[in-house]
Design a protein around this motif. Structure first.
Motif, mmCIF file in Angstrom:
data_model
loop_
_atom_site.group_PDB
_atom_site.id
_atom_site.type_symbol
_atom_site.label_atom_id
_atom_site.label_comp_id
_atom_site.label_asym_id
_atom_site.label_seq_id
_atom_site.Cartn_x
_atom_site.Cartn_y
_atom_site.Cartn_z
ATOM 1 N N LEU A 83 17.497 39.601 0.413
ATOM 2 C CA LEU A 83 18.298 39.169 -0.726
ATOM 3 C C LEU A 83 19.795 39.274 -0.463
ATOM 4 C CD1 LEU A 83 16.287 40.975 -3.556
ATOM 5 C CD2 LEU A 83 15.962 38.655 -2.679
ATOM 6 N N ALA A 84 20.158 39.763 0.724
ATOM 7 C CA ALA A 84 21.565 40.053 0.995
ATOM 8 C C ALA A 84 22.445 38.816 0.904
ATOM 9 C CB ALA A 84 21.691 40.702 2.382
ATOM 10 N N LYS A 85 21.954 37.695 1.435
ATOM 11 C CA LYS A 85 22.779 36.484 1.430
ATOM 12 C C LYS A 85 23.038 35.997 0.008
ATOM 13 C CE LYS A 85 23.030 31.831 3.398
ATOM 14 N NZ LYS A 85 22.348 30.819 4.267
ATOM 15 N N ALA A 86 22.003 36.020 -0.824
ATOM 16 C CA ALA A 86 22.175 35.585 -2.204
ATOM 17 C C ALA A 86 23.080 36.544 -2.963
ATOM 18 C CB ALA A 86 20.819 35.489 -2.889
ATOM 19 N N ARG A 87 22.926 37.833 -2.699
ATOM 20 C CA ARG A 87 23.774 38.811 -3.382
ATOM 21 C C ARG A 87 25.237 38.622 -2.992
ATOM 22 N NH1 ARG A 87 21.322 42.801 -1.693
ATOM 23 N NH2 ARG A 87 19.824 43.044 -3.382
ATOM 24 N N GLU A 88 25.481 38.322 -1.715
ATOM 25 C CA GLU A 88 26.853 38.083 -1.266
ATOM 26 C C GLU A 88 27.425 36.815 -1.905
ATOM 27 O OE1 GLU A 88 29.445 37.387 2.843
ATOM 28 O OE2 GLU A 88 27.252 37.533 2.920
ATOM 29 N N LEU A 89 26.589 35.782 -2.027
ATOM 30 C CA LEU A 89 27.040 34.547 -2.662
ATOM 31 C C LEU A 89 27.431 34.803 -4.109
ATOM 32 C CD1 LEU A 89 27.420 31.482 -2.830
ATOM 33 C CD2 LEU A 89 24.954 31.273 -3.249
#
Length: 962
Positions: free
Chosen positions: A913-919
Motif C-alpha cells: 500500500l506504500a505507493k498509494a499512501r505516498e500518492l
C-alpha cells in the motif's frame, strides 16, 4: 543564493516622463549598433537572439522584443557610471508582457557580483511602467532586465513575450516639498460638497461630509485615519463642490497617498466646472497636469502627495472631480481650489460641455471601459503588424484609423447591451483587421488547435506551435469531465463551423454536450473566455460561429457517461465552407470505477434563494436553483427572513409560533441536501424579541425558538443537525465575539442538535476562547490562511482536533479576473489537505446589481457569482465547471483514503500500500504547488495539467487495489 533574495514589486499603471536627467544611454533603443540592426547601441544583449531590436513600441516605435518558448536566457544589460553616492535614484522601465512572463529588474554592482536592488515587474498585456528606487552606495552599476524572474535564477521560464519601450535612470530629490506651492487663496476651505458614499471602513466616520475641505491633513497613511475619505472599490468616484459663488479658478490640489498595501495612484482625476450646477465644462485631467510638473513616484514605497496644478484658466461656482482608480482603493485627505484672476469671470466657457460628475460615473464610465477593451484588442493587432516584413504601412494606417474611431466613439447605451466580443461593429472591424494581418502572414483560413481547458484564452489567441490537435478525457463513469478545442478564423467574415463526434459507441449523444466559449468584457481585467452557452444542435452535430479575426473555443463536455469501462477512440470532425475538413482525434477512457451520486464534499455559496436577493428575480430563481443543484451545491443558504422569531411573553415562553412558510418553500426548492444554513444577521445591539442578549429572558426565549425549529426540521423529515446557523458574519473584535457567544450559548443550551457555524476573521489570537467553545463548525477564509500568521489557521485546526468541523470559504473579487483552476477548483484540494468538509464561495447569486453579460455599469468589484446570470436566465461557465470538478477530485481522494483504510483494517501488507499512501500524501501538494492562495489572477503562469495527472494516478491506484 539568488533565489533567497527578497523581490520587491514596483509597478505603475501608466508611463510617466521624468523631468530629471536620464543617465541611460540610448534609452528608447532608437540607435542600432554598428554590428547589427537587431542590437541597440550601448546595450548588451544575451546570446541566442531571444532578445532583439524591433518595432514593438506603443505606437509601433522601435523597442526591445523578447519572444521565445520555454528557455533559459540572460539579461539585457547596460553599465552606468558616475552615480552620485548617497542620492536616491529611480529606475523606470516601460514594458508589457504576455504568456505569464514576469520580467525582473536588477541593479548590480559593476565591480562585483553583488545585487544592489531587485524589482519584479508584475505587468500584463498593456503598457505599464515598472520601477525600483534605491539610495546609491556604488557609483558604477549595471542595469539588467530579465524576461522572467525564473531566468534570474538560471531556471527555464515558460514561453511568452516581453516588450520594452524605454528605460530611465534618474536622480530623485527627496528634499522636494511635494505639497502644492503657495498658490494663494484656497477658496474650497470649509465649502460643502457631495460625493460617492465612502466605503472603506477604517476611514468612515461622521466627519466624512466635511473632511475634504477642513484644511486638516492626516499625519501618515491616509487609509488608516478617519480624518480621510476612502473608497474601497475600483472604477470611479465623484466629488462635487459648491464654492458659494462664481469664482475664478487657476488651480486644484488633491491630497492622497499610495505606494504600499496595494494602494496605487489614481489613473485620472477629471476636473469640470459649472456656473449653475446644470451645465458643466471640462477643465482638464489633474493627474496629467500634475505629472507634467513632477511625475508621481513608482509603486513600492509609501509616499503622500498633493496632485496639483496651477495651469487652469476657468471659473465657476461648482467644481467637480471624477477620480478614476487604478486599483481597488481610492483615498483623499483634502481638496483645495485656488483663486484665479477676477477678469476671467467675464469670459465665456468655450468648447463642448461635460457630463455632471455623477452622470460620468454612472453612465459614461462604462462606455470608457468598453473603449479600453477595444484599445487592448487594437494593441494586439498592432503588435502583429509590427511583425509583418512588408506591406505593414497600409496595415498600420488602418490601425491608426481605427484608433481614432475608438477615441471618437460615442457613449454606448448600456440598457440591453451585451459585452460579448465583438461588442459592436467597431470592435468587429478591429478583429477584421487582425484577420487581414493573418492573411498577409499567409496563415490558413481556419486553424484548429488545442490547449489545456483551464488556461486563459485571449480573443485573438493563436497556436504557439504546429502540433496537431488532439483531445483526451479520462474519467470514471457517472462523473463530469471535458476537453476543449480552439478555432481561429483568418477570413474577413464570420465563419459557421460544424462539429460532430464520430467513432464512439452508439448512444454517445446522450452524454455529450458542446458549449461555445464566449469572450465577455469585464470592468477590472481584459475580456475573459469563460461563459459556456450551449452550441446550436444541427442533426448529428453542433454549429458554432467564429467571428473574423478571433478564436472561438468549444467545450466538449462528457456528462455522466454510462459506458462499459474501456478505451474508446473517436474523433471530432470540423467542417464548413472555405477550409478543408479537419479530423481531431478524441480519446475517451472510462476507468472501471464509478463516481457516487452524491458528493462527500459540501458546497455552498450564500445563494439566499428564500427571497429575491442580489441577482435573483422571480423569473430566474427556479433556473438558478436547478443550475446550482446540477453543479452539486448541497449546502444552500437562506436569509433571516426564512426563520422569523415569533412572539414571547415576559418569561420567554413562546406565545405565537413563527411562520414556517418561507422556510418550507426554501427547503422544498432544495430537496435532499446535506445541510441547510441560515444567516440570522445579528449585530452587537440586536435583541431577540425585545430581550437583550445575555439576559435570562433572552436565553429562555431563544431556547424555545430553537426547539420549535428543531421540531419543524423533524416534521420535514430532516434531522436538526442538518440545520446550521450563522449569527454574526465574520466576527473580528471582542464585542463581536461576545455577541456570537451569547447567541450560540442560548441556542446550544436547548440541546436540539442544531449546529452553530462561524467564519471568524480575528486580527489577533486573543479573546476567542468562549466563542470557540460554543461553535460547532469553523469556516476560515482560505486566503487568510496564507496571509495571516500561522495562529489563524492553527486555532481552527485545534478546534477541529477537539471534535469541531472545519470548512473553507473564499470571498475575494472580482470573480471574473480569477483563474477557475486556482480560485475555484484548487479550493477543494485545499479542503482535502485540511480535512475540511465543505468548500464555500461568496456568492453564487451576487451579480453586482447588473446582468453578468454586461458588468461595465456595476459598482464595486462587480459580479462575484461564478455563473452568468441576468434577470431571466442563468448560463454556466468554466468557473462552475471548476467547482464541480473540484468536488469530484475531492471524491477521488476520499475514495482512495477509504480504500487504504479498508485494506489496512483487513491486514493488507503495508508494503503493497506504500505507493498509494505516498500518492495520497503528495498528490495534493503537487496540485497546490503552483497556487499559494494569494494571487488568483488568470494570467498567472501555472501548471494547470497537474490536476489531471494526479487524478489519473489516483484512478490507477484504486484499480490496483480492487
Amino acid at each position: 543564493m539568488r533565489s533567497t533574495l527578497m523581490i520587491t514589486v514596483l509597478v505603475l499603471a501608466t508611463a510617466a516622463s521624468c523631468l530629471a536627467e536620464n543617465v541611460v544611454r540610448n534609452p528608447d533603443f532608437a540607435q542600432a549598433s554598428a554590428q547589427s540592426e537587431l542590437v541597440p547601441a550601448e546595450w548588451e544583449l544575451p546570446e541566442g537572439e531571444l532578445w532583439r531590436r524591433a518595432e514593438v513600441g506603443p505606437e509601433g516605435e522601435i523597442g526591445l522584443l523578447y519572444e521565445a518558448e520555454a528557455s533559459v536566457c540572460g539579461p539585457v544589460r547596460q553599465r552606468i557610471e558616475g552615480l552620485e553616492l548617497g542620492a536616491t535614484w529611480d529606475l523606470r522601465v516601460d514594458l508589457k508582457a504576455s504568456g505569464g512572463m514576469l520580467p525582473l529588474l536588477a541593479l548590480r554592482d559593476a565591480d562585483g557580483e553583488g545585487i544592489l536592488r531587485l524589482g519584479l515587474a508584475n505587468v500584463g498585456s498593456r503598457w505599464q511602467t515598472a520601477g525600483l528606487r534605491w539610495t546609491a552606495t556604488k557609483a558604477d552599476v549595471i542595469v539588467e532586465i530579465y524576461a522572467d524572474q525564473r531566468q534570474f535564477e538560471d531556471k527555464e521560464s515558460g514561453g511568452g513575450t516581453v516588450r520594452v519601450a524605454r528605460v530611465e535612470l534618474v536622480r530623485v530629490d527627496l528634499g522636494v516639498d511635494h505639497s502644492a506651492a503657495d498658490l494663494g487663496e484656497n477658496v474650497a476651505l470649509g465649502k460643502p460638497y457631495t460625493m460617492t458614499p465612502p466605503s472603506y471602513g477604517p476611514t468612515i466616520d461622521p466627519g466624512d461630509n466635511v473632511q475634504l475641505t477642513d484644511g486638516i491633513y492626516a499625519e501618515d497613511r491616509t487609509w488608516i485615519f478617519p480624518e480621510t475619505v476612502g473608497w474601497r472599490m475600483a472604477g470611479a468616484q465623484f466629488v462635487k463642490m459648491d464654492l458659494g459663488e462664481n469664482l475664478p479658478i487657476k488651480g486644484v490640489a488633491f491630497r492622497t497617498s499610495a505606494g504600499s498595501a496595494g494602494v496605487v495612484w489614481p489613473k485620472r482625476i477629471l476636473i469640470s466646472v459649472s456656473d449653475d450646477g446644470e451645465t458643466w465644462y471640462p477643465a482638464g485631467d489633474l493627474v496629467k497636469l500634475s505629472n507634467q510638473r513632477e511625475p508621481l513616484p513608482p509603486f513600492g514605497a509609501y509616499s503622500a502627495r498633493q496632485i496639483w496644478t496651477d495651469q487652469l484658466h476657468t471659473h465657476g461656482r461648482y467644481l467637480g472631480l471624477v477620480i478614476e482608480a487604478d486599483g481597488p482603493y481610492t483615498f483623499c485627505d483634502e481638496v483645495e481650489v485656488y483663486r484665479g484672476d477676477a477678469a476671467w469671470l467675464a469670459e465665456l466657457h468655450e468648447g463642448e460641455t461635460a457630463p455632471e460628475p455623477e452622470r460620468y460615473v454612472t453612465d459614461l464610465l462604462p462606455s470608457e471601459l468598453v473603449k479600453q477593451q477595444l484599445l487592448l484588442d487594437l494593441e494586439t493587432v498592432r503588435e502583429d503588424i509590427a511583425e509583418v516584413a512588408g506591406g505593414a504601412r497600409g496595415l498600420m494606417q488602418s490601425a491608426q484609423n481605427l484608433a481614432e474611431a475608438v477615441e471618437g466613439m460615442r457613449p454606448i447605451q448600456m440598457d440591453g447591451f451585451r459585452a460579448v466580443l465583438p461588442m459592436n461593429e467597431l470592435e468587429a472591424d478591429i478583429f477584421r483587421l487582425q484577420a487581414e494581418v493573418w492573411r498577409v502572414q499567409d496563415k490558413p483560413a481556419l486553424r484548429v488547435w488545442h490547449q489545456h481547458r483551464w488556461d486563459p484564452l485571449a480573443p485573438s489567441a493563436e497556436p504557439v506551435d504546429d502540433a496537431a490537435p488532439a483531445m483526451s478525457v479520462q474519467m470514471m463513469s457517472n462523473e463530469y469531465r471535458a476537453d476543449v478545442l480552439n478555432l481561429t478564423n483568418a477570413t474577413e467574415d464570420v465563419m459557421q463551423v460544424t462539429l460532430s463526434v464520430t467513432g464512439l459507441p452508439e448512444g454517445a449523444d446522450e452524454f455529450l454536450a458542446l458549449h461555445k466559449v464566449e469572450h465577455v468584457g469585464t470592468r477590472h481585467f481584459t475580456s475573459v473566455a469563460s461563459a459556456l452557452p450551449e452550441a446550436e444542435r444541427q442533426g448529428d452535430g453542433w454549429v458554432v460561429d467564429v467571428p473574423a479575426g478571433m478564436t472561438r473555443q468549444v467545450w466538449l463536455a462528457v456528462n455522466r457517461p454510462d459506458l462499459p469501462a474501456g478505451e474508446y477512440s473517436g474523433a471530432v470532425q470540423v467542417s464548413g465552407q472555405g477550409f478543408a475538413p479537419v479530423s481531431v482525434p478524441l480519446d475517451l477512457r472510462i476507468w472501471p470505477l464509478r463516481m457516487p451520486d452524491g458528493m462527500t464534499l459540501m458546497v455552498g455559496g450564500w445563494s439566499d434563494t428564500d427571497r429575491n436577493s442580489y441577482g435573483l428575480t422571480d423569473e430566474n430563481r427556479d433556473a438558478v436553483i436547478e443550475h446550482l443543484m446540477q453543479y452539486q451545491v448541497n449546502a444552500p443558504w437562506a436569509t433571516p427572513a426564512a426563520m422569523p422569531q415569533g412572539s414571547y411573553d415576559e418569561a420567554g415562553a413562546m406565545t405565537e409560533e413563527p411562520s414556517t412558510e418561507k422556510f418550507d418553500a426554501w427547503v422544498a426548492n432544495w430537496p435532499d441536501r446535506k445541510m441547510y444554513l441560515v444567516f440570522l444577521g445579528v449585530n452587537v445591539n440586536m435583541k431577540f424579541g425585545d430581550a437583550d442578549h445575555g439576559t435570562e429572558r433572552f436565553n429562555v426565549a431563544l431556547g424555545n425558538w430553537t426547539r420549535f425549529w428543531a421540531d419543524h426540521m423533524r416534521e420535514l423529515g430532516l434531522e436538526p443537525s442538518q440545520l446550521a446557523i450563522l449569527s454574526l458574519d465574520e466576527p473580528r473584535q471582542q464585542d463581536h465575539y461576545d455577541t456570537v457567544t451569547d447567541w450560540s450559548k442560548a441556542i446550544k443550551a436547548a440541546g436540539t442538535g442544531i449546529r452553530m457555524w462561524s467564519d471568524p476573521v480575528p486580527p489577533g489570537p486573543e479573546g476567542l476562547e468562549d466563542m470557540y467553545a460554543v461553535t460547532d463548525i469553523f469556516c476560515p477564509n482560505r486566503r487568510l490562511n496564507v496571509q495571516r500568521p500561522a495562529w489563524y489557521l492553527d486555532q481552527m485546526v485545534a478546534q477541529q482536533a477537539a471534535g469541531k468541523e472545519l470548512w473553507l470559504y473564499s470571498c475575494s473579487g472580482p470573480a471574473r479576473s480569477f483563474d477557475p483552476y486556482a480560485y475555484y477548483l484548487a479550493q477543494a484540494w485545499d479542503a482535502f489537505r485540511l480535512n475540511a468538509k465543505a468548500s464555500c464561495f461568496w456568492c453564487f447569486t451576487d451579480t453586482g446589481g447588473v446582468s453578468c453579460w454586461n458588468e461595465y455599469p456595476a459598482g464595486g468589484n462587480g459580479p462575484y457569482c461564478p455563473s452568468y446570470i441576468d434577470d431571466t436566465s442563468v448560463t454556466t461557465s468554466k468557473y462552475m465547471e471548476a467547482i464541480r470538478e473540484g468536488s469530484q477530485d475531492y471524491e477521488y481522494l476520499t475514495m482512495l483514503a477509504a480504500r487504504l483504510a479498508e485494506l489496512e483494517a483487513a491486514g493488507a501488507p503495508a508494503a503493497g500500500l506504500a505507493k498509494a499512501r505516498e500518492l495520497l500524501a503528495t498528490g495534493v501538494q503537487r496540485v497546490l504547488a503552483s497556487d499559494d492562495a494569494s494571487n488568483y489572477r488568470w494570467d498567472e503562469a501555472r501548471d494547470r495539467a497537474e490536476q489531471d495527472r494526479v487524478r489519473v494516478e489516483v484512478m490507477q491506484a484504486l484499480v490496483d487495489m480492487q
